[in-house]
Write an enzyme that holds these catalytic residues in place. Structure first.
Site, PDB file in Angstrom:
ATOM      1  N   GLN A   2      -5.775  -4.281   6.247  1.00 53.51           N
ATOM      2  CA  GLN A   2      -6.236  -3.999   4.891  1.00 53.51           C
ATOM      3  C   GLN A   2      -7.526  -4.774   4.613  1.00 53.51           C
ATOM      4  OE1 GLN A   2      -4.833  -1.677   2.933  1.00 53.51           O
ATOM      5  NE2 GLN A   2      -6.343  -2.026   1.336  1.00 53.51           N
TER       6      GLN A   2
ATOM      7  N   ASP B 276      -6.983   4.229  10.414  1.00 50.96           N
ATOM      8  CA  ASP B 276      -8.034   4.235   9.390  1.00 50.96           C
ATOM      9  C   ASP B 276      -9.288   4.965   9.882  1.00 50.96           C
ATOM     10  OD1 ASP B 276      -7.421   2.989   6.926  1.00 50.96           O
ATOM     11  OD2 ASP B 276      -7.515   0.997   7.827  1.00 50.96           O
TER      12      ASP B 276
ATOM     13  N   LYS C  34       1.337   1.854   0.435  1.00 51.98           N
ATOM     14  CA  LYS C  34       1.374   2.434   1.788  1.00 51.98           C
ATOM     15  C   LYS C  34       2.777   2.306   2.370  1.00 51.98           C
ATOM     16  CE  LYS C  34      -3.557   1.730   2.501  1.00 51.98           C
ATOM     17  NZ  LYS C  34      -4.676   0.980   3.056  1.00 51.98           N
TER      18      LYS C  34
HETATM   19  N1  GUN Z   1      -9.538  -1.227   1.591  1.00 47.60           N
HETATM   20  C1  GUN Z   1      -9.947  -0.278   0.722  1.00 47.60           C
HETATM   21  N2  GUN Z   1      -9.732   0.957   1.244  1.00 47.60           N
HETATM   22  C2  GUN Z   1      -9.185   0.766   2.458  1.00 47.60           C
HETATM   23  C3  GUN Z   1      -8.740   1.654   3.475  1.00 47.60           C
HETATM   24  O1  GUN Z   1      -8.812   2.883   3.371  1.00 47.60           O
HETATM   25  N3  GUN Z   1      -8.234   1.074   4.581  1.00 47.60           N
HETATM   26  C4  GUN Z   1      -8.153  -0.279   4.732  1.00 47.60           C
HETATM   27  N4  GUN Z   1      -7.661  -0.753   5.870  1.00 47.60           N
HETATM   28  N5  GUN Z   1      -8.573  -1.130   3.818  1.00 47.60           N
HETATM   29  C5  GUN Z   1      -9.081  -0.608   2.681  1.00 47.60           C
END
Ligand code: GUN
Length: 284
Positions: free
Chosen positions: A96, A119, A52
């Site tokens: 996350q 998200d 990211k």
């Molecule tokens: N863990 C697995 N997929 C995601 C996601 O799309 N966003 C976040 N914040 N954590 C994750």
């Protein structure tokens, strides 16, 4: 033989668009910034967070990482979120997942300002999604939709089957397919005669998280098969839920793993960060 849906290609196209928008915002003195919170040492989470950050840098978005110790408390995490909510230089915030067991995940997700919730996990944004008035797209499902659009695959009137009903992928995926006028069925671990259900799918989306879960006999001839799973097979190699080699012979389109849905999730996150920067500056 199926045509491959190339997630890297579509993701690059999305990122190019993001870079243009970031440039335009910078000319107006707005520097889009994403804050990523990571708690503990989960290796998969570390990889996702690094990806990211790299994608942010590539498109001109500022990324800010807040790393907390594995032993961090809910209160500590809440105070980090509060600081980021107040910080006008931060436009998007994500925590996350998964977080360590002692942390109350729902309190954290509820504390993130809905206007910075890139998200789209906050209850307000989930509600907006159901009403079709969302500002932020749930990243992975929105990435799937973007891939279908890129390849001119129409959803209207199609039988769509989503396997899996998670809050992050399965449920919002079903909603977005409904918004595109698909006839949507959500199958899950308690579904009876799964094969019978999936065999009717014109568009089959697997979000199970188990290698070799989707076999050719579960797939209708000519179906579009989207594999959201990211798993490791017995040899430790990255693979999806779908047995690619046998299903690609039956499907009309298929996403590979790696190089399918995965790259799209990050690109949609970047788009949401640009949207967040616009919202907070009264542009959108
Ligand atoms: N863990 C697995 N997929 C995601 C996601 O799309 N966003 C976040 N914040 N954590 C994750």
């Amino acid at each position: 033989m199926a045509r491959i849906i190339d997630g890297k290609l579509v993701s690059s196209a999305v990122k190019e668009g993001v870079a243009v928008k970031v440039n335009e915002l910078k000319k107006q003195g707005i520097n889009p910034c994403l804050a990523v919170i990571i708690v503990g040492n989960n290796p998969a989470s570390r990889t996702y967070v690094n990806n990211k950050k790299k994608a942010c840098e590539a498109t001109g978005i500022i990324s800010k990482e807040i790393a907390l110790d594995e032993s961090a408390s809910t209160e500590e995490l809440l105070s980090v979120v509060e600081e980021l909510n107040k910080d006008s230089s931060v436009h998007g915030i994500l925590c996350q997942l998964p977080v360590p067991k002692q942390i109350d995940k729902n309190r954290i997700l509820a504390a993130i300002s809905p206007d910075k919730d890139v998200d789209a996990f906050h209850a307000i944004n989930v509600g907006r999604l159901l009403q079709g008035v969302q500002s932020f797209q749930p990243c992975t499902p929105a990435g799937v939709i973007r891939m279908l659009e890129y390849y001119n695959i129409s959803v209207e009137g199609k039988n769509c089957v989503v396997i899996g009903r998670s809050d992050i992928v399965g449920k919002p995926m079903a909603v977005l397919l409904m918004q595109k006028d698909g006839t949507v069925t959500v199958a899950h671990s308690k579904t009876k005669n799964l094969k019978e259900v999936t065999s009717k799918a014109d568009i089959l989306v697997s979000t199970v998280g188990k290698a070799n879960f989707v076999t050719a006999d579960m797939v209708k001839d000519g179906a579009v098969v989207i594999d959201v799973g990211i798993n490791r097979n017995a040899e430790g190699k990255l693979c999806g839920d779908v047995i690619f080699d046998e299903v690609e012979k039956k499907a009309s389109y298929i996403t590979p793993v790696p190089g399918g849905v995965g790259p799209m999730t990050v690109s949609m996150l970047l788009e949401n960060t640009v949207t967040a920067a616009k919202i907070q500056n009264g542009i959108e």
